[in-house]
Design an enzyme around this catalytic site. Structure first.
Site, PDB file in Angstrom:
ATOM      1  N   GLN A  97       0.823  -1.222   0.000  1.00 21.34           N
ATOM      2  CA  GLN A  97       0.000   0.000   0.000  1.00 21.34           C
ATOM      3  C   GLN A  97       0.854   1.267   0.000  1.00 21.34           C
ATOM      4  O   GLN A  97       0.509   2.258  -0.645  1.00 21.34           O
ATOM      5  CB  GLN A  97      -0.948   0.020   1.208  1.00 21.34           C
ATOM      6  CG  GLN A  97      -2.089  -0.975   1.109  1.00 21.34           C
ATOM      7  CD  GLN A  97      -3.016  -0.701  -0.067  1.00 21.34           C
ATOM      8  OE1 GLN A  97      -3.283   0.433  -0.427  1.00 21.34           O
ATOM      9  NE2 GLN A  97      -3.508  -1.763  -0.682  1.00 21.34           N
ATOM     10  N   ARG A 117      12.226   1.907   7.995  1.00 18.04           N
ATOM     11  CA  ARG A 117      13.479   1.537   8.665  1.00 18.04           C
ATOM     12  C   ARG A 117      14.641   1.764   7.714  1.00 18.04           C
ATOM     13  O   ARG A 117      14.579   1.317   6.556  1.00 18.04           O
ATOM     14  CB  ARG A 117      13.483   0.042   9.000  1.00 18.04           C
ATOM     15  CG  ARG A 117      12.455  -0.355   9.991  1.00 18.04           C
ATOM     16  CD  ARG A 117      12.753  -1.730  10.478  1.00 18.04           C
ATOM     17  NE  ARG A 117      12.135  -2.739   9.625  1.00 18.04           N
ATOM     18  CZ  ARG A 117      11.704  -3.899  10.070  1.00 18.04           C
ATOM     19  NH1 ARG A 117      11.820  -4.211  11.334  1.00 18.04           N
ATOM     20  NH2 ARG A 117      11.168  -4.789   9.242  1.00 18.04           N
ATOM     21  N   HIS A 180      -6.708   0.079   7.255  1.00 20.29           N
ATOM     22  CA  HIS A 180      -7.399  -1.112   7.747  1.00 20.29           C
ATOM     23  C   HIS A 180      -7.820  -0.806   9.178  1.00 20.29           C
ATOM     24  O   HIS A 180      -7.054  -0.182   9.920  1.00 20.29           O
ATOM     25  CB  HIS A 180      -6.423  -2.289   7.715  1.00 20.29           C
ATOM     26  CG  HIS A 180      -7.047  -3.648   7.742  1.00 20.29           C
ATOM     27  ND1 HIS A 180      -8.393  -3.868   7.605  1.00 20.29           N
ATOM     28  CD2 HIS A 180      -6.487  -4.879   7.888  1.00 20.29           C
ATOM     29  CE1 HIS A 180      -8.642  -5.166   7.657  1.00 20.29           C
ATOM     30  NE2 HIS A 180      -7.499  -5.798   7.837  1.00 20.29           N
TER      31      HIS A 180
HETATM   32  N1  LIG Z   1      -1.863  -5.327   0.766  1.00 17.83           N
HETATM   33  C1  LIG Z   1      -3.156  -5.135   0.555  1.00 17.83           C
HETATM   34  O1  LIG Z   1      -3.743  -5.700  -0.397  1.00 17.83           O
HETATM   35  C2  LIG Z   1      -3.952  -4.184   1.432  1.00 17.83           C
HETATM   36  C3  LIG Z   1      -5.174  -3.712   0.946  1.00 17.83           C
HETATM   37  C4  LIG Z   1      -5.879  -2.790   1.697  1.00 17.83           C
HETATM   38  C5  LIG Z   1      -5.371  -2.404   2.935  1.00 17.83           C
HETATM   39  N2  LIG Z   1      -4.193  -2.887   3.400  1.00 17.83           N
HETATM   40  C6  LIG Z   1      -3.682  -2.429   4.706  1.00 17.83           C
HETATM   41  O2  LIG Z   1      -2.625  -1.494   4.456  1.00 17.83           O
HETATM   42  C7  LIG Z   1      -1.669  -1.572   5.529  1.00 17.83           C
HETATM   43  C8  LIG Z   1      -0.310  -1.857   4.938  1.00 17.83           C
HETATM   44  O3  LIG Z   1      -0.355  -3.150   4.355  1.00 17.83           O
HETATM   45  P1  LIG Z   1       0.714  -3.632   3.270  1.00 17.83           P
HETATM   46  O4  LIG Z   1       0.168  -4.893   2.695  1.00 17.83           O
HETATM   47  O5  LIG Z   1       1.095  -2.513   2.390  1.00 17.83           O
HETATM   48  O6  LIG Z   1       1.936  -3.975   4.248  1.00 17.83           O
HETATM   49  P2  LIG Z   1       3.258  -4.728   3.831  1.00 17.83           P
HETATM   50  O7  LIG Z   1       3.401  -4.828   2.358  1.00 17.83           O
HETATM   51  O8  LIG Z   1       3.308  -5.980   4.625  1.00 17.83           O
HETATM   52  O9  LIG Z   1       4.316  -3.627   4.328  1.00 17.83           O
HETATM   53  C9  LIG Z   1       5.081  -3.846   5.373  1.00 17.83           C
HETATM   54  C10 LIG Z   1       5.819  -2.542   5.720  1.00 17.83           C
HETATM   55  O10 LIG Z   1       5.959  -2.582   7.121  1.00 17.83           O
HETATM   56  C11 LIG Z   1       7.350  -2.425   7.423  1.00 17.83           C
HETATM   57  N3  LIG Z   1       7.656  -3.156   8.649  1.00 17.83           N
HETATM   58  C12 LIG Z   1       7.393  -4.466   8.915  1.00 17.83           C
HETATM   59  N4  LIG Z   1       7.788  -4.741  10.186  1.00 17.83           N
HETATM   60  C13 LIG Z   1       8.304  -3.592  10.693  1.00 17.83           C
HETATM   61  C14 LIG Z   1       8.840  -3.222  11.952  1.00 17.83           C
HETATM   62  N5  LIG Z   1       8.916  -4.093  12.960  1.00 17.83           N
HETATM   63  N6  LIG Z   1       9.266  -1.945  12.092  1.00 17.83           N
HETATM   64  C15 LIG Z   1       9.177  -1.041  11.103  1.00 17.83           C
HETATM   65  N7  LIG Z   1       8.664  -1.323   9.894  1.00 17.83           N
HETATM   66  C16 LIG Z   1       8.223  -2.587   9.703  1.00 17.83           C
HETATM   67  C17 LIG Z   1       8.099  -2.975   6.220  1.00 17.83           C
HETATM   68  O11 LIG Z   1       9.381  -2.402   6.197  1.00 17.83           O
HETATM   69  P3  LIG Z   1      10.710  -3.286   5.908  1.00 17.83           P
HETATM   70  O12 LIG Z   1      10.790  -3.452   4.431  1.00 17.83           O
HETATM   71  O13 LIG Z   1      11.781  -2.450   6.483  1.00 17.83           O
HETATM   72  O14 LIG Z   1      10.498  -4.608   6.600  1.00 17.83           O
HETATM   73  C18 LIG Z   1       7.192  -2.488   5.083  1.00 17.83           C
HETATM   74  O15 LIG Z   1       7.516  -1.168   4.743  1.00 17.83           O
HETATM   75  C19 LIG Z   1      -2.172  -2.646   6.454  1.00 17.83           C
HETATM   76  O16 LIG Z   1      -2.936  -2.050   7.476  1.00 17.83           O
HETATM   77  C20 LIG Z   1      -3.056  -3.501   5.563  1.00 17.83           C
HETATM   78  O17 LIG Z   1      -4.040  -4.228   6.265  1.00 17.83           O
HETATM   79  C21 LIG Z   1      -3.465  -3.747   2.656  1.00 17.83           C
END
Ligand SMILES: NC(=O)c1ccc[n+]([C@@H]2O[C@H](COP(=O)([O-])OP(=O)(O)OC[C@H]3O[C@@H](n4cnc5c(N)ncnc54)[C@H](OP(=O)(O)O)[C@@H]3O)[C@@H](O)[C@H]2O)c1
Length: 404
Positions: A97, A117, A180
């Site tokens: 996202q 990070r 979310h």
């Molecule tokens: N993906 C979807 O289809 C979707 C759709 C609608 C809504 N959402 C919502 O949007 C939000 C983001 O989802 P996403 O899917 O984009 O997430 P994601 O791809 O899993 O992104 C993870 C992010 O979190 C960081 N991260 C993970 N562990 C960390 C920690 N301990 N400290 C600091 N940073 C950390 C990662 O950085 P590093 O690279 O440094 O690990 C990365 O930038 C969530 O609330 C999700 O439910 C997602």
């Protein structure tokens, strides 16, 4: 399965004409500032009925239930830029996202900075996408300090893990944004309790971040829901609607944090992913156990569904898909869909309960907070990759005309 192609074409043509008429009415209606009413799920010809005068906002009758929807047309670029001229979006996390919403906002001319990070995978990905360290790419703390609207797009597990360090930075005057409802709704499990003295809003695109980006680049927009948790300024609703457009939404409907998280967790475990996968497997296995070849079992289960029939449902509806199939196919499907519905409804009831009572959240947090969660996930995906049905799929896809 045979198609009644002529009938299908005729229905298709008449619908295209009806939808062109509706579009022309919409275009006419949208040139005047008014509240528009659109009828979905009722008579196809009773399309758009102008109501009372008001700026561009549209009410849609979804099968008898009237909802207000907001759309990109309500927020032209100049108006968006004016609205956010004093804001800095601090977008925290650059995963799926973060990538989609961040690049769309940047292309829209919004002042956006990224916080991740230092030297992690996301930091490197952000640099590859043109974000510049020290200019619009910072570590999480520095970005939040610089931002007025803090967009928490860390993974849901990471939002919980990092909350203690993030919360003190959310000072009065800032706005907290989620995509979310997971973290605040299940606060007993996540410990994410937003400050009461700032606006807290949500925009949840109904698709992956890659789709958020690709639809924006095509000049379209993804459908999103929006919700308000705290409205301290009295402007939280408007701000959320504007942000939804800024990140690349096409039309936006209102929900609550609770409804967003329950429907989302339920849907992805059900028809969107888990349920449909289970149904494919069950049908395939029975075909194989009865002596059908792998290619026959795959074609009758997945290939025809995804390539031929499901796109028809998507484009024109379930009734159209029935109409496009042979009388034999229609008779059988009409007899069997209630059997499947009755068998599956108790499963869906259990699933909704498991979502609502936090069981799904607890499991997700426990699993995704483990240091080796990526390796464990990969091991489970490897099991799927090695299933006969999906290995067959790889070969069948090669045989598609476009791949020859
Ligand atoms: N993906 C979807 O289809 C979707 C759709 C609608 C809504 N959402 C919502 O949007 C939000 C983001 O989802 P996403 O899917 O984009 O997430 P994601 O791809 O899993 O992104 C993870 C992010 O979190 C960081 N991260 C993970 N562990 C960390 C920690 N301990 N400290 C600091 N940073 C950390 C990662 O950085 P590093 O690279 O440094 O690990 C990365 O930038 C969530 O609330 C999700 O439910 C997602």
């Amino acid at each position: 399965m045979a198609f009644r192609t002529n009938a299908a074409r005729m229905i298709c043509n008449s619908r295209v004409i009806a939808s062109k008429r509706a579009m022309s009415l919409l275009t006419k209606a949208s040139t005047a500032p008014m509240l528009r009413t659109n009828t979905f799920g009722a008579s196809a010809t009773a399309a758009f009925k102008p109501l009372v005068a008001s700026r561009g906002i549209k009410q849609i009758n979804f099968g008898g239930s009237v909802e207000t929807v907001y759309e990109r047309a309500d927020w032209p670029r100049e108006k968006l830029l004016e609205y956010f001229k004093n804001d800095t979006m601090a977008l925290i996390g650059y995963g799926s996202q973060g990538y989609g919403q961040g690049l769309n906002m940047r292309d829209n001319g919004i002042n956006v900075i990224i916080g991740v990070r230092k030297n992690g995978a996301s930091w490197k990905a952000a640099i590859e996408d043109g974000w510049v360290p020290g200019e619009n790419l910072f570590d999480v703390k520095e970005a939040i300090e610089k931002g007025t609207i803090v967009m928490n797009l860390l993974s849901d597990a990471a939002q919980s893990e990092t909350w203690n360090s993030i919360k003190p930075l959310l000072t009065k005057g800032k706005t907290l944004y989620f995509s979310h409802g997971f973290s605040p709704v299940f606060k007993d499990l996540t410990h994410v309790e937003p400050p009461k003295d700032i606006d807290v809003i949500l925009v949840a695109p109904k698709g992956s971040g890659r789709t958020v980006r690709s639809l924006f680049k095509e000049g379209r927009g993804i459908n999103s829901s929006y919700a308000v948790w705290n409205d301290v300024t009295g402007k939280a609703h408007e701000k959320a609607q504007a942000l939804a457009v800024a990140v690349g939404s096409g039309y936006i409907y209102e929900t609550t944090f609770e409804k967003e998280v329950n429907s989302d967790l339920y849907g992805e475990r059900g028809c969107l992913m888990g349920g449909i996968h289970g149904m494919f497997l069950a049908q395939y296995e029975v075909l194989r156990e009865n002596g059908h070849s792998p290619s026959e079992a795959f074609n009758e289960t997945v290939e025809e569904a995804t390539q031929s029939l499901y796109p028809l449902i998507g484009k024109y509806g379930m009734d159209y898909m029935y109409d496009a199939c042979s009388t034999t196919a229609r008779r059988g499907a009409l007899d069997w869909y209630p059997v499947f519905k009755d068998a599956l409804k108790p499963v869906f009831e259990d699933l909704y309960e498991s979502t609502k009572n936090g069981t799904e959240t607890k499991r997700s947090l426990e699993f995704n907070s483990q240091p080796d969660y990526r390796e464990k996930l990969e091991a489970e995906l490897q099991i799927i990759r090695n299933m006969e049905i999906w290995r067959v799929g790889k070969e069948v896809r090669k045989l598609r005309p476009e791949n020859n």
